[in-house]
Design a protein around this motif. Structure first.
Motif, PDB file in Angstrom:
ATOM      1  N   LEU A  45      14.562  -6.860  47.282  1.00 37.32           N
ATOM      2  CA  LEU A  45      14.530  -8.257  46.823  1.00 37.32           C
ATOM      3  C   LEU A  45      13.278  -8.449  45.736  1.00 37.32           C
ATOM      4  O   LEU A  45      13.392  -9.164  44.798  1.00 37.32           O
ATOM      5  N   VAL A  46      12.367  -7.647  46.008  1.00 34.27           N
ATOM      6  CA  VAL A  46      11.235  -7.952  45.022  1.00 34.27           C
ATOM      7  C   VAL A  46      11.639  -7.240  43.728  1.00 34.27           C
ATOM      8  O   VAL A  46      11.526  -7.779  42.579  1.00 34.27           O
ATOM      9  N   LEU A  47      12.275  -6.110  43.780  1.00 37.73           N
ATOM     10  CA  LEU A  47      12.821  -5.450  42.439  1.00 37.73           C
ATOM     11  C   LEU A  47      14.109  -6.259  41.858  1.00 37.73           C
ATOM     12  O   LEU A  47      13.897  -6.527  40.838  1.00 37.73           O
ATOM     13  N   LEU A  48      14.633  -6.936  42.700  1.00 37.28           N
ATOM     14  CA  LEU A  48      15.711  -7.764  42.137  1.00 37.28           C
ATOM     15  C   LEU A  48      15.115  -8.840  41.424  1.00 37.28           C
ATOM     16  O   LEU A  48      15.314  -9.414  40.258  1.00 37.28           O
ATOM     17  N   CYS A  49      14.126  -9.629  42.170  1.00 35.82           N
ATOM     18  CA  CYS A  49      13.356 -10.633  41.421  1.00 35.82           C
ATOM     19  C   CYS A  49      12.867 -10.290  40.152  1.00 35.82           C
ATOM     20  O   CYS A  49      12.938 -10.942  39.252  1.00 35.82           O
ATOM     21  N   LEU A  50      12.276  -9.309  40.115  1.00 39.51           N
ATOM     22  CA  LEU A  50      11.658  -8.860  38.836  1.00 39.51           C
ATOM     23  C   LEU A  50      12.575  -8.597  37.781  1.00 39.51           C
ATOM     24  O   LEU A  50      12.239  -8.696  36.729  1.00 39.51           O
ATOM     25  N   ALA A  51      13.699  -7.807  38.111  1.00 37.98           N
ATOM     26  CA  ALA A  51      14.651  -7.477  37.093  1.00 37.98           C
ATOM     27  C   ALA A  51      15.202  -8.744  36.639  1.00 37.98           C
ATOM     28  O   ALA A  51      15.454  -8.805  35.437  1.00 37.98           O
ATOM     29  N   LEU A  52      15.433  -9.754  37.423  1.00 39.49           N
ATOM     30  CA  LEU A  52      16.050 -10.891  36.922  1.00 39.49           C
ATOM     31  C   LEU A  52      15.057 -11.663  36.086  1.00 39.49           C
ATOM     32  O   LEU A  52      15.551 -12.454  34.952  1.00 39.49           O
ATOM     33  N   PHE A  53      13.717 -11.515  36.068  1.00 41.14           N
ATOM     34  CA  PHE A  53      12.723 -11.769  35.149  1.00 41.14           C
ATOM     35  C   PHE A  53      13.108 -11.442  33.682  1.00 41.14           C
ATOM     36  O   PHE A  53      12.878 -12.133  32.721  1.00 41.14           O
ATOM     37  N   VAL A  54      13.298 -10.086  33.774  1.00 45.87           N
ATOM     38  CA  VAL A  54      13.617  -9.419  32.486  1.00 45.87           C
ATOM     39  C   VAL A  54      14.807  -9.734  31.749  1.00 45.87           C
ATOM     40  O   VAL A  54      14.818 -10.323  30.710  1.00 45.87           O
ATOM     41  N   VAL A  55      16.009 -10.003  32.536  1.00 43.97           N
ATOM     42  CA  VAL A  55      17.134 -10.424  32.027  1.00 43.97           C
ATOM     43  C   VAL A  55      16.947 -12.139  31.755  1.00 43.97           C
ATOM     44  O   VAL A  55      17.652 -12.109  30.555  1.00 43.97           O
ATOM     45  N   PHE A  56      16.473 -12.908  32.456  1.00 45.83           N
ATOM     46  CA  PHE A  56      16.491 -14.112  32.226  1.00 45.83           C
ATOM     47  C   PHE A  56      15.392 -14.460  30.850  1.00 45.83           C
ATOM     48  O   PHE A  56      15.676 -15.310  29.947  1.00 45.83           O
ATOM     49  N   THR A  57      14.426 -13.713  30.934  1.00 42.69           N
ATOM     50  CA  THR A  57      13.335 -13.690  29.722  1.00 42.69           C
ATOM     51  C   THR A  57      14.126 -13.498  28.348  1.00 42.69           C
ATOM     52  O   THR A  57      14.034 -14.249  27.288  1.00 42.69           O
ATOM     53  N   LEU A  58      14.868 -12.315  28.607  1.00 42.30           N
ATOM     54  CA  LEU A  58      15.636 -11.875  27.284  1.00 42.30           C
ATOM     55  C   LEU A  58      16.509 -12.788  26.819  1.00 42.30           C
ATOM     56  O   LEU A  58      16.973 -13.116  25.554  1.00 42.30           O
ATOM     57  N   GLY A  59      17.370 -13.241  28.104  1.00 38.94           N
ATOM     58  CA  GLY A  59      18.556 -14.145  27.571  1.00 38.94           C
ATOM     59  C   GLY A  59      18.240 -15.636  27.032  1.00 38.94           C
ATOM     60  O   GLY A  59      18.891 -15.887  26.171  1.00 38.94           O
ATOM     61  N   PHE A  60      17.187 -16.055  27.570  1.00 34.76           N
ATOM     62  CA  PHE A  60      16.809 -17.232  27.067  1.00 34.76           C
ATOM     63  C   PHE A  60      16.021 -17.119  25.967  1.00 34.76           C
ATOM     64  O   PHE A  60      16.166 -18.253  25.133  1.00 34.76           O
ATOM     65  N   GLY A  61      15.300 -16.180  25.432  1.00 37.00           N
ATOM     66  CA  GLY A  61      14.752 -16.043  24.352  1.00 37.00           C
ATOM     67  C   GLY A  61      15.722 -15.949  23.017  1.00 37.00           C
ATOM     68  O   GLY A  61      15.543 -16.369  22.303  1.00 37.00           O
ATOM     69  N   ASN A  62      16.592 -14.835  23.427  1.00 35.54           N
ATOM     70  CA  ASN A  62      17.824 -14.773  22.355  1.00 35.54           C
ATOM     71  C   ASN A  62      18.493 -16.044  22.039  1.00 35.54           C
ATOM     72  O   ASN A  62      19.096 -16.346  21.170  1.00 35.54           O
ATOM     73  N   SER A  69      10.707  -4.430  29.909  1.00 35.48           N
ATOM     74  CA  SER A  69      10.973  -3.684  31.090  1.00 35.48           C
ATOM     75  C   SER A  69      10.035  -2.766  31.775  1.00 35.48           C
ATOM     76  O   SER A  69      10.119  -2.622  32.981  1.00 35.48           O
ATOM     77  N   GLN A  70       9.243  -2.257  30.968  1.00 46.37           N
ATOM     78  CA  GLN A  70       8.333  -1.383  31.284  1.00 46.37           C
ATOM     79  C   GLN A  70       7.216  -2.247  31.816  1.00 46.37           C
ATOM     80  O   GLN A  70       6.516  -1.691  33.134  1.00 46.37           O
ATOM     81  N   LEU A  71       6.811  -3.429  31.453  1.00 45.05           N
ATOM     82  CA  LEU A  71       5.867  -4.261  31.983  1.00 45.05           C
ATOM     83  C   LEU A  71       6.222  -4.857  33.235  1.00 45.05           C
ATOM     84  O   LEU A  71       5.331  -4.620  34.282  1.00 45.05           O
ATOM     85  N   TYR A  72       7.452  -5.002  33.601  1.00 49.10           N
ATOM     86  CA  TYR A  72       7.745  -5.521  34.805  1.00 49.10           C
ATOM     87  C   TYR A  72       8.160  -4.583  35.848  1.00 49.10           C
ATOM     88  O   TYR A  72       7.763  -4.810  37.042  1.00 49.10           O
ATOM     89  N   PHE A  73       8.095  -3.266  35.444  1.00 44.43           N
ATOM     90  CA  PHE A  73       8.406  -2.060  36.356  1.00 44.43           C
ATOM     91  C   PHE A  73       6.918  -1.716  36.763  1.00 44.43           C
ATOM     92  O   PHE A  73       6.782  -1.351  38.158  1.00 44.43           O
ATOM     93  N   LYS A  74       6.007  -1.828  35.855  1.00 42.38           N
ATOM     94  CA  LYS A  74       4.525  -1.501  36.075  1.00 42.38           C
ATOM     95  C   LYS A  74       4.128  -2.580  37.286  1.00 42.38           C
ATOM     96  O   LYS A  74       3.414  -2.172  38.255  1.00 42.38           O
ATOM     97  N   LEU A  75       4.520  -3.972  36.871  1.00 39.97           N
ATOM     98  CA  LEU A  75       4.251  -4.887  37.944  1.00 39.97           C
ATOM     99  C   LEU A  75       4.913  -4.608  39.176  1.00 39.97           C
ATOM    100  O   LEU A  75       4.116  -4.843  40.255  1.00 39.97           O
ATOM    101  N   PHE A  76       6.040  -4.173  39.202  1.00 38.80           N
ATOM    102  CA  PHE A  76       6.593  -3.689  40.672  1.00 38.80           C
ATOM    103  C   PHE A  76       6.143  -2.998  41.202  1.00 38.80           C
ATOM    104  O   PHE A  76       5.750  -2.967  42.419  1.00 38.80           O
ATOM    105  N   LEU A  77       5.464  -1.573  40.576  1.00 41.96           N
ATOM    106  CA  LEU A  77       4.714  -0.610  41.143  1.00 41.96           C
ATOM    107  C   LEU A  77       3.534  -1.097  41.661  1.00 41.96           C
ATOM    108  O   LEU A  77       3.174  -0.506  42.638  1.00 41.96           O
TER     109      LEU A  77
END
Length: 268
Positions: free
Chosen positions: A116-133, A154-162
């Motif tokens: 669930l935590v990984l899903l949340c952070l992955a969605l942050f990447v997806v929505f950030t890129l999607g809304f920005g574009n 993606s690297q920043l959010y993965f580091k946040l996840f770790l």
């Protein structure tokens, strides 16, 4: 492995209609949507910025909030929600009487919270890129499309996840030990505030405090922005810093402690 898969699937079906599950999905959507609206309304003021600076502003707002307070509090909520169904319905006895081993049940619950935590952070990447574009399409003056930040983000959010795994293991263990929400919530909140204060004040041993890790993980990015003030920033992500290693070590240690606690949990 079969017992683990069955337990993991069971966790999904039990929690798919709860706030614990939907918070992991709706939080990134709502925050990114609000930021999208803010940038849309201020598009005239932002037209002069190059693509990389737009992305840093757009993504940096959410990363700052997540790293300082929101992510630890979300983890506290998710960790408790995974075990709250058994606590509220008093079904631990029923769960452990099934022909599935205790370690499989414990591992499935933990890795479901992990998911669930990984899903949340992955969605942050997806929505950030999607809304920005999307902004660059409907507001051509905003030059988001001039720079591709997908890999770095993606690297920043993965580091946040770790960096969050130590907190996840601690809060998951607390949610096993306490039936009510207030104890793990209270302990987690106090530790989070303490960790944020220590990290914000650059205490040299803050890396030893798991609740400081998300903020420490993103402070390096802020330092890079300050170092390149007035010039075009070059973003690098150092994934395995000492705070990340401590987070992983704490996560593994507490996970093992929880394993032995669950083995001794009575079903009588």
């Amino acid at each position: 492995m079969k017992g683990f898969i069955l337990s993991f699937r069971s966790e999904f079906y039990k929690t798919r209609k709860t706030m614990g599950f939907w918070s992991a999905v709706l939080l990134p959507l709502v925050l990114c949507l609000l930021l999208f609206i803010g940038f849309f309304n201020k598009s005239d003021e932002l037209k002069s910025l190059p693509g990389i600076m737009l992305w840093l502003r757009f993504a940096g707002v959410i990363l700052g909030v997540m790293g300082s307070l929101l992510l630890p509090m979300l983890i506290i909520f998710i960790a408790y929600s995974v075990n709250s169904i058994e606590h509220k319905a008093d079904t631990w006895k029923t769960l452990f009487s099934l022909p599935i081993s205790k370690p499989a049940v414990y591992a499935a619950k933990y890795f479901y919270a992990f998911f669930l935590v990984l899903l949340c952070l992955a969605l942050f990447v997806v929505f950030t890129l999607g809304f920005g574009n999307l902004l660059s399409v409907i507001k051509p003056g905003l030059k988001f499309n001039e720079y591709n930040i997908a890999g770095t983000l993606s690297q920043l959010y993965f580091k946040l996840f770790l960096s969050s795994l130590g907190i996840l293991s601690i809060q998951f263990l607390l949610s096993l030990l306490f039936r009510d929400f207030l104890k793990p919530m209270g302990i987690g909140f106090i530790c989070t505030i303490t960790g944020v204060i220590l990290a914000a004040n650059n205490w040299k041993y803050a890396y030893l405090i798991p609740y400081s890790h998300p903020m420490l993980g993103l402070k390096a990015l802020q330092q890079q922005k300050e170092a390149h003030a007035g010039t075009m920033p070059q973003i690098t992500v150092d994934m395995l810093t000492k705070d990340t290693w401590v987070s992983l070590a704490v996560a593994l240690t507490v996970f093992i402690i929880g394993y032995f606690i669950i083995l001794k949990k009575s079903v009588k």
